[in-house]
Write an enzyme that holds these catalytic residues in place. Structure first.
Site, PDB file in Angstrom:
ATOM      1  N   SER A  99       0.788  -1.121   0.163  1.00  0.00           N
ATOM      2  CA  SER A  99       0.018  -0.050  -0.075  1.00  0.00           C
ATOM      3  C   SER A  99       0.912   1.358   0.092  1.00  0.00           C
ATOM      4  O   SER A  99       1.487   1.531  -0.956  1.00  0.00           O
ATOM      5  CB  SER A  99      -0.979  -0.227   1.257  1.00  0.00           C
ATOM      6  N   ASP A 147      -2.605   6.193  -3.523  1.00  0.00           N
ATOM      7  CA  ASP A 147      -1.368   5.733  -2.919  1.00  0.00           C
ATOM      8  C   ASP A 147      -0.748   4.327  -3.816  1.00  0.00           C
ATOM      9  O   ASP A 147      -1.115   4.373  -5.139  1.00  0.00           O
ATOM     10  CB  ASP A 147      -1.451   5.191  -1.266  1.00  0.00           C
ATOM     11  N   ASP A 181      -1.099   1.455  -4.077  1.00  0.00           N
ATOM     12  CA  ASP A 181      -2.130   0.209  -4.667  1.00  0.00           C
ATOM     13  C   ASP A 181      -3.377   0.769  -5.052  1.00  0.00           C
ATOM     14  O   ASP A 181      -4.306   0.167  -5.244  1.00  0.00           O
ATOM     15  CB  ASP A 181      -2.390  -0.930  -3.613  1.00  0.00           C
ATOM     16  N   ASP A 204      -5.808   2.182  -3.475  1.00  0.00           N
ATOM     17  CA  ASP A 204      -7.205   2.020  -2.753  1.00  0.00           C
ATOM     18  C   ASP A 204      -7.556   3.124  -1.722  1.00  0.00           C
ATOM     19  O   ASP A 204      -8.471   3.089  -1.159  1.00  0.00           O
ATOM     20  CB  ASP A 204      -7.284   0.630  -1.942  1.00  0.00           C
TER      21      ASP A 204
END
Length: 446
Positions: free
Chosen positions: A102, A241, A243, A245
């Site tokens: 992440s 960010d 990833d 999400d």
């Protein structure tokens, strides 16, 4: 008690326990055995990843472990985390896996899991998988070993799903948008989708090299994007960010708006349209008191959960709510997605700009936040500072000092070896004193 799993899967420094290739293989075998049905038929798992160098290693190790238990693996390549939840459901897979840490730096990596319904696993499921990792599993017989195959159009399938969450007649013509992709999983999808919807796109963080994900960019370091918005005369900025999400928005003046302001905007809008399910927003204990008071002023409720977007989603599902998220920028709109989707949320902010005709600065400041201070203290493996008598005394003293005017929250991070000390208070002097008292006690205990 889970030891391997944190608040969002397994995470740590690559090639340092538990994030080793050997452990990834064992986890793959364990989770493959856990999800493989006994009734025969095709057993399928989808695997996505972000752009970290170690992603190749973990992708191969997980594939080996999963195929050893008879699971057929579909490799999506670099895609946002919400794409894995989507593809798990749409491809009728038994399991979805996302390889990502992440917002963490490039040397870290992690493994997140989605069940066949596209939602992240429960604590109980993770505990049972941990037990299988420790015990070991019996591999499939040679004729039943699984196969692996690359899926080339995952990014495009995801893009169509994101766009379909908006009204069909909505276009972003005339909007100049800076999008910071953090050199991460959405470095191709985000600019493409914005361009397809008609925006004038100024992309940043779109040159991943395996080591620069989240470095000086993205939702945790949005200042470069803020400077770009002002320099280019853009109407708005979207910071994702690693990833994709989570999202942080930037207005036309370069001011940063966090997830609390975003959730306030959507909650107010949806409530006015009578489509905010249950008359409530679900957020974590980290969300600002100002958000809670804003919702109360509109006759709405704030349902608080433990930190972690999957705990938000669990409460949303249990209570029948359709909007939730985190101050850090996870925005969960369960009418459209099974987990936080930074790009989708960003598009809904742009849609509100188009619908209302208001600038980003007007939409991104829904309430005046109560002054909030967060300090992190790093600790080493085996250290337990929160059990120290001096720390407990400092916490009790700070809680007493803030009683009636604010609140204190002390917790261990679920993704990094950090003690997080957060307080809110209308009196900033008392706020600073309360936090410094606890931080000082923790540092002394360490």
């Amino acid at each position: 008690m889970r030891k391997l799993f944190g608040t969002d899967g397994v995470r740590g420094t690559a090639n340092v326990a538990p994030m080793t290739a050997d452990m990834a293989l064992r986890i793959g075998a364990a989770v493959g055995r856990y999800f493989r049905r006994d009734s025969g038929g095709v057993h399928r798992v989808v695997i996505g990843k972000d752009t970290r160098l170690s992603g190749y290693m973990f992708e191969n190790a997980l594939t080996a472990g999963l195929t050893s238990t008879g699971m057929n693996v579909l490799l999506l390549g670099p895609v946002p985390t919400p794409a894995v939840g989507l593809m798990t459901r749409s491809m009728r897979a038994d399991l979805g896996v996302m390889i990502s840490a992440s917002h963490n730096p490039a040397q870290d990596n992690g493994i997140k899991f989605f069940g066949p319904d596209g939602f992240k696993l429960s604590d109980q499921a993770e505990a049972e998988i941990e037990a299988l990792v420790e015990k070991g599993v019996e591999p499939a017989q040679a004729p039943n070993i699984g196969r692996a195959k690359r899926v080339d159009d995952a990014r495009f399938r995801y893009g169509e799903r994101v766009k379909s969450s908006l009204p069909r007649d909505l276009r972003l013509d005339g909007l100049k948008v800076v999008v910071d992709c953090a050199n991460g999983a959405a470095h191709r999808a985000a600019p493409e989708i914005l361009w397809e919807l008609g925006a004038d796109v100024i992309p940043m963080g779109i040159s991943p090299d395996g080591t620069n994900i989240n470095r000086g960019c993205g939702s945790t370091q949005p200042m470069a994007a803020a400077e770009m918005v002002v320099a280019q005369g853009a109407h708005v900025g979207i910071c994702l960010d690693g990833d994709a999400d989570r999202v942080i928005m930037i207005d036309e003046n370069g001011a940063v708006a966090d997830g609390d302001q975003f959730m306030a905007l959507l909650a107010g809008r949806w409530a006015a349209e009578d489509r905010l399910a249950g008359g409530a927003l679900v957020a974590t204990v980290m969300s600002n008191l100002g958000l809670e008071r804003f919702l109360e002023s509109k006759g709405l409720r704030l349902e608080r959960t433990a930190v972690g977007d999957r705990y938000v989603v669990e409460r949303m599902r249990a209570g029948g709510f359709n909007l939730g998220g985190e101050q850090s920028g996870h925005i969960v709109m369960s009418d459209y997605a099974t987990t936080g989707d930074g790009l989708m949320a960003g598009l809904h902010f742009l849609a509100e700009m188009v619908r209302s005709g208001q600038p980003a600065s007007a939409l991104a400041r829904q309430f005046d936040p109560v002054p909030q201070l967060l300090r992190n203290v790093r600790y080493s493996a085996g250290q337990t500072p929160l059990e120290d008598a001096g720390v407990k005394a400092a916490i009790a003293a700070s809680e007493a000092d803030l009683a009636g005017t604010g609140r204190l929250l002390i917790r261990k991070s679920g993704t990094e070896p950090l003690i997080r000390v957060m307080a809110e208070c209308t009196d900033e002097a008392r706020l600073n004193a309360a936090v410094e008292r606890v931080v000082g006690a923790v540092e002394q205990a360490l």
